[in-house]
Scaffold this active site. Structure first.
Site, PDB file in Angstrom:
ATOM      1  N   ARG A 146      -3.269  -6.396   5.483  1.00 39.32           N
ATOM      2  CA  ARG A 146      -2.169  -6.519   6.437  1.00 39.32           C
ATOM      3  C   ARG A 146      -2.528  -7.393   7.643  1.00 39.32           C
ATOM      4  NH1 ARG A 146       1.392  -1.575   7.792  1.00 39.32           N
ATOM      5  NH2 ARG A 146       2.591  -3.397   8.374  1.00 39.32           N
ATOM      6  N   HIS A 165      -0.033   7.603   9.995  1.00 42.58           N
ATOM      7  CA  HIS A 165      -0.116   7.202  11.401  1.00 42.58           C
ATOM      8  C   HIS A 165       0.306   8.376  12.295  1.00 42.58           C
ATOM      9  CE1 HIS A 165       0.690   3.006   9.687  1.00 42.58           C
ATOM     10  NE2 HIS A 165      -0.503   2.935  10.243  1.00 42.58           N
ATOM     11  N   LEU A 182       0.845  -1.203   0.000  1.00 43.49           N
ATOM     12  CA  LEU A 182       0.000   0.000   0.000  1.00 43.49           C
ATOM     13  C   LEU A 182       0.876   1.246   0.000  1.00 43.49           C
ATOM     14  CD1 LEU A 182      -2.344  -1.180   2.893  1.00 43.49           C
ATOM     15  CD2 LEU A 182      -2.874  -1.198   0.445  1.00 43.49           C
ATOM     16  N   CYS A 186       8.647   2.123  11.848  1.00 45.02           N
ATOM     17  CA  CYS A 186       7.809   0.991  11.395  1.00 45.02           C
ATOM     18  C   CYS A 186       8.574  -0.283  11.153  1.00 45.02           C
ATOM     19  CB  CYS A 186       7.096   1.308  10.080  1.00 45.02           C
ATOM     20  SG  CYS A 186       6.918   2.978   9.658  1.00 45.02           S
ATOM     21  N   ASP A 239       3.564  -5.606   2.796  1.00 50.45           N
ATOM     22  CA  ASP A 239       3.844  -4.570   3.795  1.00 50.45           C
ATOM     23  C   ASP A 239       4.390  -5.122   5.111  1.00 50.45           C
ATOM     24  OD1 ASP A 239       3.134  -2.018   2.591  1.00 50.45           O
ATOM     25  OD2 ASP A 239       1.082  -2.785   2.495  1.00 50.45           O
ATOM     26  N   GLU A 263       6.168  -2.845  12.974  1.00 50.94           N
ATOM     27  CA  GLU A 263       5.676  -2.045  14.100  1.00 50.94           C
ATOM     28  C   GLU A 263       4.151  -2.004  14.167  1.00 50.94           C
ATOM     29  OE1 GLU A 263       6.861   2.231  15.776  1.00 50.94           O
ATOM     30  OE2 GLU A 263       5.805   2.350  13.883  1.00 50.94           O
ATOM     31  N   ASP A 264       3.507  -2.130  13.006  1.00 48.94           N
ATOM     32  CA  ASP A 264       2.050  -1.986  13.002  1.00 48.94           C
ATOM     33  C   ASP A 264       1.315  -3.183  13.589  1.00 48.94           C
ATOM     34  OD1 ASP A 264       1.998   0.584  11.882  1.00 48.94           O
ATOM     35  OD2 ASP A 264       2.470  -0.259   9.914  1.00 48.94           O
TER      36      ASP A 264
HETATM   37  C1  CIR Z   1       0.977   0.724   4.833  1.00 53.97           C
HETATM   38  O1  CIR Z   1       0.358   1.541   4.147  1.00 53.97           O
HETATM   39  O2  CIR Z   1       0.431   0.093   5.725  1.00 53.97           O
HETATM   40  C2  CIR Z   1       2.442   0.511   4.584  1.00 53.97           C
HETATM   41  N1  CIR Z   1       2.708   0.639   3.192  1.00 53.97           N
HETATM   42  C3  CIR Z   1       3.277   1.479   5.388  1.00 53.97           C
HETATM   43  C4  CIR Z   1       3.164   1.287   6.865  1.00 53.97           C
HETATM   44  C5  CIR Z   1       4.029   2.213   7.627  1.00 53.97           C
HETATM   45  N2  CIR Z   1       3.956   1.963   9.024  1.00 53.97           N
HETATM   46  C6  CIR Z   1       4.080   2.882   9.958  1.00 53.97           C
HETATM   47  O3  CIR Z   1       4.181   4.055   9.657  1.00 53.97           O
HETATM   48  N3  CIR Z   1       4.013   2.487  11.221  1.00 53.97           N
END
Ligand code: CIR
Length: 256
Positions: free
Chosen positions: A85, A164, A18, A251, A60, A65-66
């Site tokens: 995700r 975020h 994404l 992340c 992703d 971290e997410d």
């Molecule tokens: C997303 O859109 O989920 C990933 N491409 C990027 C996530 C980045 N994560 C973050 O800032 N904690």
């Protein structure tokens, strides 16, 4: 002090993830090289790395971290807000079971991305974003309260460049916050010493303190100078390929 980190190598499908950045397609070899440098920096900070296998089904997933919120008292698995995700969490859960006797988890309909949860000492800022919904933000707040922490929610849905909360906010030792201007007036941050981020350096607001070092994105001289002036010892890392996929320094690891 952190002693461990979980990282996950980018997959061959990384460029299919994404993104809204509009910065072009990431180059895979450069991506792998930048990830290796990032891992080396964490090791230089004294962390022992748990390296998860990449999985082509989850472009992703390198943004680990997410998928979890880790504290001294509790580990919480998230339910990421992007459906593509949600399958990333399983591998992180398996890895965390070695370190935490029990794991909490955000449950549907709640969604939370770890990038929206920022710890500043005993307090947490929880971003209400397009990924972290109302139910998820409440659930995280309740879980943290049960473990003796306080929290406030910060709605970032009207701040378009922010995916975020931690895209615009970093908490450093001593109650200092690196903060973009669009967040600076929010009552949640009143009373904190802030280090402002210039309008043309917004991406650099996402830095990471790892023990006595601060990891900062390459190419943003003013925030580097501001941090050095305050006595922080920096490790500057090129993360251009991760930026193309809306990701930043924080992340790429779960630190605990
Ligand atoms: C997303 O859109 O989920 C990933 N491409 C990027 C996530 C980045 N994560 C973050 O800032 N904690």
């Amino acid at each position: 002090m952190f002693t461990n980190a979980i990282v996950r190598a980018p997959s061959r499908t990384f460029a299919e993830g994404l993104t809204t950045a509009g910065l072009g397609r990431p180059d895979l070899d450069t991506t792998f090289a930048q990830h290796a440098d990032y891992c080396a920096a964490l090791e230089q900070c004294g962390l022992r790395l748990t390296r998860l296998e990449s999985d082509d089904r989850f472009p992703d997933a390198t943004f680990v971290e997410d998928t979890a919120i880790l504290t001294d008292r509790v580990a919480i698995l998230t339910n990421p807000g992007a459906p593509s995700r949600q399958g990333e969490v399983a591998a992180v859960r398996d890895a965390l079971m070695e370190f935490y006797p029990s794991l909490e988890a955000v449950s549907a309909p709640g969604t939370v991305d770890g990038g929206d949860v920022c710890q500043a000492g005993e307090h947490f800022f929880i971003g209400r974003s397009h990924r972290t919904n109302e139910a998820g933000a409440l659930e995280i707040g309740d879980l943290l309260t049960r473990h003796g922490y306080t929290s406030t929610t910060v709605d970032i849905r009207d701040i378009p460049p922010l995916l975020h909360l931690k895209s615009g906010l970093t908490a450093l030792d001593g109650g200092r916050l690196v903060l973009i201007e669009a967040l600076a007036g929010h009552p949640a941050f009143r009373g904190y010493e802030t280090i402002p981020v210039a309008a043309d350096e917004l991406y650099a607001a996402n830095c990471v303190q790892v023990n006595d070092r601060v990891l900062v994105a390459a190419g943003f001289p003013r925030i580097q100078e501001a941090l050095r002036d305050r006595g922080y010892s920096l490790i500057v890392l090129d993360v251009s390929e991760f930026r193309k996929m809306d990701g930043g320094l924080s992340c790429l690891s779960l630190r605990f």
